[in-house]
Design an enzyme around this catalytic site. Sequence first.
Site, PDB file in Angstrom:
ATOM      1  N   LYS A 177       5.429  -6.701   8.250  1.00  0.00           N
ATOM      2  CA  LYS A 177       4.867  -5.435   7.789  1.00  0.00           C
ATOM      3  C   LYS A 177       5.952  -4.375   7.906  1.00  0.00           C
ATOM      4  O   LYS A 177       6.385  -4.053   9.011  1.00  0.00           O
ATOM      5  CB  LYS A 177       3.647  -5.102   8.656  1.00  0.00           C
ATOM      6  CG  LYS A 177       2.896  -3.867   8.211  1.00  0.00           C
ATOM      7  CD  LYS A 177       1.550  -3.773   8.903  1.00  0.00           C
ATOM      8  CE  LYS A 177       0.845  -2.487   8.576  1.00  0.00           C
ATOM      9  NZ  LYS A 177      -0.494  -2.378   9.109  1.00  0.00           N
ATOM     10  N   VAL A 215       3.371  -5.643   3.089  1.00  0.00           N
ATOM     11  CA  VAL A 215       3.107  -6.812   3.933  1.00  0.00           C
ATOM     12  C   VAL A 215       3.468  -8.072   3.144  1.00  0.00           C
ATOM     13  O   VAL A 215       2.977  -8.267   2.031  1.00  0.00           O
ATOM     14  CB  VAL A 215       1.620  -6.870   4.355  1.00  0.00           C
ATOM     15  CG1 VAL A 215       1.364  -8.065   5.254  1.00  0.00           C
ATOM     16  CG2 VAL A 215       1.218  -5.582   5.071  1.00  0.00           C
ATOM     17  N   GLY A 254       0.822  -1.209   0.000  1.00  0.00           N
ATOM     18  CA  GLY A 254       0.000   0.000   0.000  1.00  0.00           C
ATOM     19  C   GLY A 254       0.848   1.248   0.000  1.00  0.00           C
ATOM     20  O   GLY A 254       2.064   1.190  -0.196  1.00  0.00           O
ATOM     21  N   ALA A 255       0.185   2.375   0.240  1.00  0.00           N
ATOM     22  CA  ALA A 255       0.876   3.665   0.247  1.00  0.00           C
ATOM     23  C   ALA A 255       1.888   3.720   1.387  1.00  0.00           C
ATOM     24  O   ALA A 255       2.937   4.332   1.268  1.00  0.00           O
ATOM     25  CB  ALA A 255      -0.146   4.786   0.384  1.00  0.00           C
ATOM     26  N   GLU A 256       1.568   3.068   2.504  1.00  0.00           N
ATOM     27  CA  GLU A 256       2.392   3.250   3.697  1.00  0.00           C
ATOM     28  C   GLU A 256       3.135   1.999   4.157  1.00  0.00           C
ATOM     29  O   GLU A 256       4.035   2.111   4.980  1.00  0.00           O
ATOM     30  CB  GLU A 256       1.506   3.721   4.867  1.00  0.00           C
ATOM     31  CG  GLU A 256       0.758   5.001   4.615  1.00  0.00           C
ATOM     32  CD  GLU A 256       1.642   6.249   4.790  1.00  0.00           C
ATOM     33  OE1 GLU A 256       2.719   6.131   5.399  1.00  0.00           O
ATOM     34  OE2 GLU A 256       1.227   7.320   4.316  1.00  0.00           O
ATOM     35  N   ASP A 302      -8.863   3.602  10.506  1.00  0.00           N
ATOM     36  CA  ASP A 302      -8.778   3.265   9.074  1.00  0.00           C
ATOM     37  C   ASP A 302      -9.646   2.034   8.813  1.00  0.00           C
ATOM     38  O   ASP A 302      -9.209   1.049   8.213  1.00  0.00           O
ATOM     39  CB  ASP A 302      -7.311   2.988   8.721  1.00  0.00           C
ATOM     40  CG  ASP A 302      -7.093   2.788   7.228  1.00  0.00           C
ATOM     41  OD1 ASP A 302      -7.926   3.270   6.443  1.00  0.00           O
ATOM     42  OD2 ASP A 302      -6.080   2.149   6.858  1.00  0.00           O
TER      43      ASP A 302
HETATM   44  N1  LIG Z   1      -1.639 -11.078  10.465  1.00  0.00           N
HETATM   45  C1  LIG Z   1      -2.057 -11.248   9.212  1.00  0.00           C
HETATM   46  N2  LIG Z   1      -2.428 -12.461   8.775  1.00  0.00           N
HETATM   47  C2  LIG Z   1      -2.856 -12.638   7.505  1.00  0.00           C
HETATM   48  N3  LIG Z   1      -2.961 -11.654   6.576  1.00  0.00           N
HETATM   49  C3  LIG Z   1      -2.593 -10.421   6.948  1.00  0.00           C
HETATM   50  C4  LIG Z   1      -2.142 -10.143   8.282  1.00  0.00           C
HETATM   51  N4  LIG Z   1      -1.844  -8.823   8.367  1.00  0.00           N
HETATM   52  C5  LIG Z   1      -2.097  -8.303   7.156  1.00  0.00           C
HETATM   53  N5  LIG Z   1      -2.547  -9.252   6.287  1.00  0.00           N
HETATM   54  C6  LIG Z   1      -2.955  -9.046   4.879  1.00  0.00           C
HETATM   55  O1  LIG Z   1      -2.243  -7.934   4.359  1.00  0.00           O
HETATM   56  C7  LIG Z   1      -3.146  -6.857   4.038  1.00  0.00           C
HETATM   57  C8  LIG Z   1      -2.532  -5.505   4.437  1.00  0.00           C
HETATM   58  O2  LIG Z   1      -2.265  -5.465   5.835  1.00  0.00           O
HETATM   59  P1  LIG Z   1      -2.556  -4.181   6.705  1.00  0.00           P
HETATM   60  O3  LIG Z   1      -3.968  -3.791   6.523  1.00  0.00           O
HETATM   61  O4  LIG Z   1      -2.063  -4.443   8.077  1.00  0.00           O
HETATM   62  O5  LIG Z   1      -1.577  -3.118   6.038  1.00  0.00           O
HETATM   63  P2  LIG Z   1      -1.809  -1.842   5.110  1.00  0.00           P
HETATM   64  O6  LIG Z   1      -3.230  -1.575   4.884  1.00  0.00           O
HETATM   65  O7  LIG Z   1      -0.923  -2.003   3.928  1.00  0.00           O
HETATM   66  O8  LIG Z   1      -1.116  -0.806   6.036  1.00  0.00           O
HETATM   67  P3  LIG Z   1      -1.471   0.628   6.626  1.00  0.00           P
HETATM   68  O9  LIG Z   1      -2.898   0.940   6.269  1.00  0.00           O
HETATM   69  O10 LIG Z   1      -1.203   0.465   8.099  1.00  0.00           O
HETATM   70  O11 LIG Z   1      -0.499   1.575   6.006  1.00  0.00           O
HETATM   71  C9  LIG Z   1      -4.442  -7.176   4.775  1.00  0.00           C
HETATM   72  O12 LIG Z   1      -5.562  -6.633   4.109  1.00  0.00           O
HETATM   73  C10 LIG Z   1      -4.434  -8.703   4.784  1.00  0.00           C
HETATM   74  O13 LIG Z   1      -4.916  -9.213   3.554  1.00  0.00           O
HETATM   75 MG   LIG Z   2      -4.986  -2.245   5.637  1.00  0.00          MG
END
Ligand SMILES: Nc1ncnc2c1ncn2[C@@H]1O[C@H](COP(=O)(O)OP(=O)(O)OP(=O)(O)O)[C@@H](O)[C@H]1O
Ligand SMILES: [Mg+2]
Length: 210
Positions: free
Chosen positions: A29, A16, A11-13, A127
């Site tokens: 992450k 994962v 994503g933007a931030e 969020d």
């Molecule tokens: N503990 C986990 N187990 C399985 N899948 C995960 C897990 N954490 C994250 N994911 C997968 O990765 C995706 C992105 O994770 P997360 O929402 O934490 O980060 P992000 O949206 O990229 O970050 P942020 O919004 O904090 O900048 C989730 O939608 C999910 O599909």
């Molecule tokens: Mg997310």
Amino acid sequence: MDRPGRILAEGAEARVSEEEFLGVPAVRKVRPEKAYRPGDLDRRLRLERIRTEVRLLREARRAGVATPLVLDVDEDAFSLVLERLPGRPLTEFLGPGAGPLPKQEGLCRQWGALLGRLHASRISHGDLTASNVLWDGERLTLLDLSLGSRDPEVEELGIDLHLVEEDLNTLSAEAPRLLEAFRSGYEATFPGAPESQARAQEIRGRIRYA
Ligand SMILES: Nc1ncnc2c1ncn2[C@@H]1O[C@H](COP(=O)(O)OP(=O)(O)OP(=O)(O)O)[C@@H](O)[C@H]1O
Ligand SMILES: [Mg+2]
């Protein structure tokens, strides 16, 4: 040994990716540098989000909202390692062709109950969309608390509700029914629901007439 794996989200931030951490299925992450922000500010923001996420994941779990366990934190590398959960994002279970409507309503009721428990424990998410909730066929787990707060103002509770409503509106033509189900779950677990719901409505009005 740690072994890097498939990227789950970029994503933007944050990025994962899957990995094994000391033999346990995990996700890493990482918050990469943002060149458009001045270096000091950028480092401070990334650290703050990592620390907030670690703290709120733990506090939410203690309050009865399932979240992944934090297995490791590396502030020098701006990364977290979390227990990898078996579920899929709720986005995949809502919307056209994603299953019968009553089942989708049931999921939204559970989603609302989950947010109600979080709010009742004086935590906001910051969020909240369907991609930050996992469903494993039995239970929902909450992810991505890096923008949340402890002891939130009613405004922050209203924003959580407003984001859910916007997300359901983009996900599904049945949004009104899904929202109704969401609200009934939310009201069942959060005694302060009338106040935060009123604030969400006010936020919608502000946006509409801005
Ligand atoms: N503990 C986990 N187990 C399985 N899948 C995960 C897990 N954490 C994250 N994911 C997968 O990765 C995706 C992105 O994770 P997360 O929402 O934490 O980060 P992000 O949206 O990229 O970050 P942020 O919004 O904090 O900048 C989730 O939608 C999910 O599909
Ligand atoms: Mg997310």
